[in-house]
Design a protein around this motif. Structure first.
Motif, PDB file in Angstrom:
ATOM      1  N   ALA A  23     -11.146  -7.573  31.615  1.00 27.77           N
ATOM      2  CA  ALA A  23     -11.987  -8.396  30.754  1.00 27.77           C
ATOM      3  C   ALA A  23     -12.103  -7.822  29.350  1.00 27.77           C
ATOM      4  CB  ALA A  23     -13.369  -8.550  31.375  1.00 27.77           C
ATOM      5  N   ALA A  24     -11.902  -6.521  29.196  1.00 30.66           N
ATOM      6  CA  ALA A  24     -12.031  -5.886  27.887  1.00 30.66           C
ATOM      7  C   ALA A  24     -10.998  -6.406  26.891  1.00 30.66           C
ATOM      8  CB  ALA A  24     -11.899  -4.377  28.040  1.00 30.66           C
ATOM      9  N   THR A  25      -9.944  -7.060  27.351  1.00 31.13           N
ATOM     10  CA  THR A  25      -8.904  -7.539  26.445  1.00 31.13           C
ATOM     11  C   THR A  25      -9.128  -8.971  25.973  1.00 31.13           C
ATOM     12  OG1 THR A  25      -7.506  -8.283  28.265  1.00 31.13           O
ATOM     13  CG2 THR A  25      -7.178  -6.029  27.497  1.00 31.13           C
ATOM     14  N   THR A  26     -10.310  -9.516  26.188  1.00 27.95           N
ATOM     15  CA  THR A  26     -10.580 -10.876  25.728  1.00 27.95           C
ATOM     16  C   THR A  26     -10.544 -10.894  24.202  1.00 27.95           C
ATOM     17  OG1 THR A  26     -11.988 -11.286  27.625  1.00 27.95           O
ATOM     18  CG2 THR A  26     -12.212 -12.786  25.768  1.00 27.95           C
ATOM     19  N   PRO A  27      -9.635 -11.659  23.620  1.00 27.95           N
ATOM     20  CA  PRO A  27      -9.517 -11.695  22.159  1.00 27.95           C
ATOM     21  C   PRO A  27     -10.767 -12.278  21.496  1.00 27.95           C
ATOM     22  CG  PRO A  27      -7.628 -12.711  23.226  1.00 27.95           C
ATOM     23  CD  PRO A  27      -8.647 -12.479  24.279  1.00 27.95           C
ATOM     24  N   PRO A  28     -11.130 -11.744  20.346  1.00 26.12           N
ATOM     25  CA  PRO A  28     -12.307 -12.253  19.632  1.00 26.12           C
ATOM     26  C   PRO A  28     -12.199 -13.740  19.297  1.00 26.12           C
ATOM     27  CG  PRO A  28     -11.558 -10.192  18.667  1.00 26.12           C
ATOM     28  CD  PRO A  28     -10.539 -10.592  19.685  1.00 26.12           C
ATOM     29  N   ALA A  29     -10.993 -14.244  19.062  1.00 22.99           N
ATOM     30  CA  ALA A  29     -10.822 -15.665  18.735  1.00 22.99           C
ATOM     31  C   ALA A  29     -11.286 -16.550  19.885  1.00 22.99           C
ATOM     32  CB  ALA A  29      -9.364 -15.959  18.405  1.00 22.99           C
ATOM     33  N   VAL A  30     -11.002 -16.135  21.111  1.00 21.47           N
ATOM     34  CA  VAL A  30     -11.403 -16.906  22.289  1.00 21.47           C
ATOM     35  C   VAL A  30     -12.920 -16.857  22.440  1.00 21.47           C
ATOM     36  CG1 VAL A  30     -11.241 -17.035  24.813  1.00 21.47           C
ATOM     37  CG2 VAL A  30      -9.200 -16.558  23.455  1.00 21.47           C
ATOM     38  N   VAL A  31     -13.484 -15.657  22.316  1.00 21.71           N
ATOM     39  CA  VAL A  31     -14.939 -15.488  22.455  1.00 21.71           C
ATOM     40  C   VAL A  31     -15.674 -16.299  21.391  1.00 21.71           C
ATOM     41  CG1 VAL A  31     -16.845 -13.837  22.352  1.00 21.71           C
ATOM     42  CG2 VAL A  31     -14.743 -13.228  23.561  1.00 21.71           C
ATOM     43  N   SER A  32     -15.242 -16.205  20.139  1.00 19.56           N
ATOM     44  CA  SER A  32     -15.946 -16.920  19.074  1.00 19.56           C
ATOM     45  C   SER A  32     -15.784 -18.435  19.212  1.00 19.56           C
ATOM     46  CB  SER A  32     -15.490 -16.440  17.698  1.00 19.56           C
ATOM     47  OG  SER A  32     -14.141 -16.744  17.480  1.00 19.56           O
ATOM     48  N   ALA A  33     -14.636 -18.905  19.693  1.00 19.51           N
ATOM     49  CA  ALA A  33     -14.456 -20.346  19.899  1.00 19.51           C
ATOM     50  C   ALA A  33     -15.435 -20.854  20.950  1.00 19.51           C
ATOM     51  CB  ALA A  33     -13.023 -20.651  20.312  1.00 19.51           C
ATOM     52  N   ILE A  34     -15.536 -20.143  22.066  1.00 20.22           N
ATOM     53  CA  ILE A  34     -16.440 -20.569  23.144  1.00 20.22           C
ATOM     54  C   ILE A  34     -17.897 -20.493  22.684  1.00 20.22           C
ATOM     55  CG2 ILE A  34     -17.272 -20.007  25.471  1.00 20.22           C
ATOM     56  CD1 ILE A  34     -14.346 -19.170  26.109  1.00 20.22           C
ATOM     57  N   GLU A  35     -18.246 -19.423  21.983  1.00 22.76           N
ATOM     58  CA  GLU A  35     -19.619 -19.283  21.490  1.00 22.76           C
ATOM     59  C   GLU A  35     -19.948 -20.356  20.451  1.00 22.76           C
ATOM     60  OE1 GLU A  35     -20.079 -15.202  20.233  1.00 22.76           O
ATOM     61  OE2 GLU A  35     -20.422 -14.539  22.291  1.00 22.76           O
ATOM     62  N   GLY A  36     -18.981 -20.708  19.617  1.00 19.94           N
ATOM     63  CA  GLY A  36     -19.209 -21.744  18.617  1.00 19.94           C
ATOM     64  C   GLY A  36     -19.425 -23.117  19.231  1.00 19.94           C
ATOM     65  N   ILE A  37     -18.710 -23.402  20.294  1.00 17.90           N
ATOM     66  CA  ILE A  37     -18.820 -24.697  20.961  1.00 17.90           C
ATOM     67  C   ILE A  37     -20.138 -24.807  21.717  1.00 17.90           C
ATOM     68  CG2 ILE A  37     -17.844 -26.159  22.781  1.00 17.90           C
ATOM     69  CD1 ILE A  37     -15.121 -24.763  22.046  1.00 17.90           C
ATOM     70  N   THR A  38     -20.507 -23.751  22.429  1.00 16.74           N
ATOM     71  CA  THR A  38     -21.675 -23.805  23.312  1.00 16.74           C
ATOM     72  C   THR A  38     -22.971 -23.330  22.676  1.00 16.74           C
ATOM     73  OG1 THR A  38     -21.285 -21.583  24.178  1.00 16.74           O
ATOM     74  CG2 THR A  38     -20.222 -23.435  25.336  1.00 16.74           C
ATOM     75  N   ALA A  39     -22.888 -22.612  21.566  1.00 15.39           N
ATOM     76  CA  ALA A  39     -24.054 -21.998  20.918  1.00 15.39           C
ATOM     77  C   ALA A  39     -24.752 -21.007  21.850  1.00 15.39           C
ATOM     78  CB  ALA A  39     -25.025 -23.054  20.413  1.00 15.39           C
ATOM     79  N   LYS A  40     -23.985 -20.406  22.744  1.00  9.72           N
ATOM     80  CA  LYS A  40     -24.498 -19.380  23.654  1.00  9.72           C
ATOM     81  C   LYS A  40     -23.604 -18.155  23.568  1.00  9.72           C
ATOM     82  CE  LYS A  40     -26.452 -22.612  26.948  1.00  9.72           C
ATOM     83  NZ  LYS A  40     -27.854 -22.390  26.963  1.00  9.72           N
ATOM     84  N   HIS A  41     -24.109 -17.021  24.051  1.00  9.90           N
ATOM     85  CA  HIS A  41     -23.340 -15.777  24.079  1.00  9.90           C
ATOM     86  C   HIS A  41     -22.377 -15.834  25.266  1.00  9.90           C
ATOM     87  CE1 HIS A  41     -22.301 -11.598  23.763  1.00  9.90           C
ATOM     88  NE2 HIS A  41     -22.680 -11.400  25.007  1.00  9.90           N
ATOM     89  N   PHE A  42     -21.066 -15.682  24.997  1.00  6.19           N
ATOM     90  CA  PHE A  42     -20.046 -15.702  26.050  1.00  6.19           C
ATOM     91  C   PHE A  42     -19.741 -14.282  26.466  1.00  6.19           C
ATOM     92  CE2 PHE A  42     -15.447 -15.746  27.220  1.00  6.19           C
ATOM     93  CZ  PHE A  42     -15.562 -16.467  28.398  1.00  6.19           C
ATOM     94  N   GLN A  43     -19.981 -13.982  27.736  1.00  6.72           N
ATOM     95  CA  GLN A  43     -19.694 -12.654  28.280  1.00  6.72           C
ATOM     96  C   GLN A  43     -18.506 -12.795  29.230  1.00  6.72           C
ATOM     97  OE1 GLN A  43     -22.982 -10.961  30.388  1.00  6.72           O
ATOM     98  NE2 GLN A  43     -22.145  -8.911  30.231  1.00  6.72           N
ATOM     99  N   PRO A  44     -17.282 -12.476  28.760  1.00 10.65           N
ATOM    100  CA  PRO A  44     -16.086 -12.685  29.583  1.00 10.65           C
ATOM    101  C   PRO A  44     -16.050 -11.747  30.789  1.00 10.65           C
ATOM    102  CG  PRO A  44     -15.528 -11.582  27.538  1.00 10.65           C
ATOM    103  CD  PRO A  44     -16.984 -11.905  27.463  1.00 10.65           C
ATOM    104  N   ASP A  45     -15.534 -12.287  31.899  1.00  8.06           N
ATOM    105  CA  ASP A  45     -15.315 -11.440  33.064  1.00  8.06           C
ATOM    106  C   ASP A  45     -13.859 -11.471  33.506  1.00  8.06           C
ATOM    107  OD1 ASP A  45     -15.035 -13.826  34.531  1.00  8.06           O
ATOM    108  OD2 ASP A  45     -17.064 -13.723  35.314  1.00  8.06           O
ATOM    109  N   THR A  46     -13.093 -12.461  33.028  1.00  7.14           N
ATOM    110  CA  THR A  46     -11.684 -12.563  33.407  1.00  7.14           C
ATOM    111  C   THR A  46     -10.877 -13.140  32.252  1.00  7.14           C
ATOM    112  OG1 THR A  46     -12.377 -13.067  35.655  1.00  7.14           O
ATOM    113  CG2 THR A  46     -10.077 -13.480  35.134  1.00  7.14           C
ATOM    114  N   VAL A  47      -9.748 -12.517  31.973  1.00  6.14           N
ATOM    115  CA  VAL A  47      -8.775 -13.072  31.033  1.00  6.14           C
ATOM    116  C   VAL A  47      -7.492 -13.233  31.837  1.00  6.14           C
ATOM    117  CG1 VAL A  47      -7.447 -12.703  28.938  1.00  6.14           C
ATOM    118  CG2 VAL A  47      -9.805 -11.934  29.054  1.00  6.14           C
ATOM    119  N   TYR A  48      -6.935 -14.409  31.819  1.00  7.88           N
ATOM    120  CA  TYR A  48      -5.753 -14.699  32.619  1.00  7.88           C
ATOM    121  C   TYR A  48      -4.482 -14.349  31.860  1.00  7.88           C
ATOM    122  CZ  TYR A  48      -9.028 -17.125  35.587  1.00  7.88           C
ATOM    123  OH  TYR A  48     -10.085 -17.418  36.409  1.00  7.88           O
ATOM    124  N   ALA A  49      -3.442 -14.042  32.617  1.00  4.57           N
ATOM    125  CA  ALA A  49      -2.152 -13.682  32.030  1.00  4.57           C
ATOM    126  C   ALA A  49      -1.565 -14.838  31.225  1.00  4.57           C
ATOM    127  CB  ALA A  49      -1.178 -13.250  33.132  1.00  4.57           C
TER     128      ALA A  49
END
Length: 131
Positions: A23-49
């Motif tokens: 999960a530590a390899t979740t790119p910031p672009a993915v996190v910020s996109a999800i947070e921008g859409i939902t207006a919530k803090h996204f805490q990743p637990d899985t990044v798929y290959a």
């Protein structure tokens, strides 16, 4: 529609074990996109290959305004983004016994392809900063 949703959730859960990165390899672009859409803090637990650099570039460059409005179906909320022939879908589900909802970001490489999960995690309320 319910069969489609059930099949989609089955695909997501079955592919999770075999195609994950830490999960530590979740790119910031993915996190910020999800947070921008939902207006919530996204805490990743899985990044798929299946998450590619092209996905990261698309998600980083597409404004949140280009995502579709929230749609609800069977206790699930989803948002869609279409870029050329590729599309993305953000699914948000909340099991009755869970405190926070889960968000799963899917990619469809073309209109006839099966969904490929590229990130998953929990959505938590954003903490307000004290003044």
């Amino acid at each position: 529609m319910k069969a489609l949703v059930a099949g989609l959730l089955l695909v997501v859960s079955l592919s999770a074990a075999a195609q994950t990165k830490p999960a530590a390899t979740t790119p910031p672009a993915v996190v910020s996109a999800i947070e921008g859409i939902t207006a919530k803090h996204f805490q990743p637990d899985t990044v798929y290959a299946a998450l590619s650099e092209e996905d990261q570039k698309v998600l980083a460059n597409e404004p949140i305004a280009n995502w579709g409005l929230a749609q609800e179906s069977g206790g699930m909320t989803y948002y869609n983004l279409i870029v050329g022939t590729r599309s993305y879908q953000l699914l948000i589900t909340k099991a009755p016994k869970e405190e926070f909802p889960k968000a799963t970001l899917l990619r469809y490489a073309d209109p006839k392809s099966k969904p490929e999960p590229i990130a998953r995690g929990m959505l938590k309320p954003k903490e307000e900063k004290a003044k």
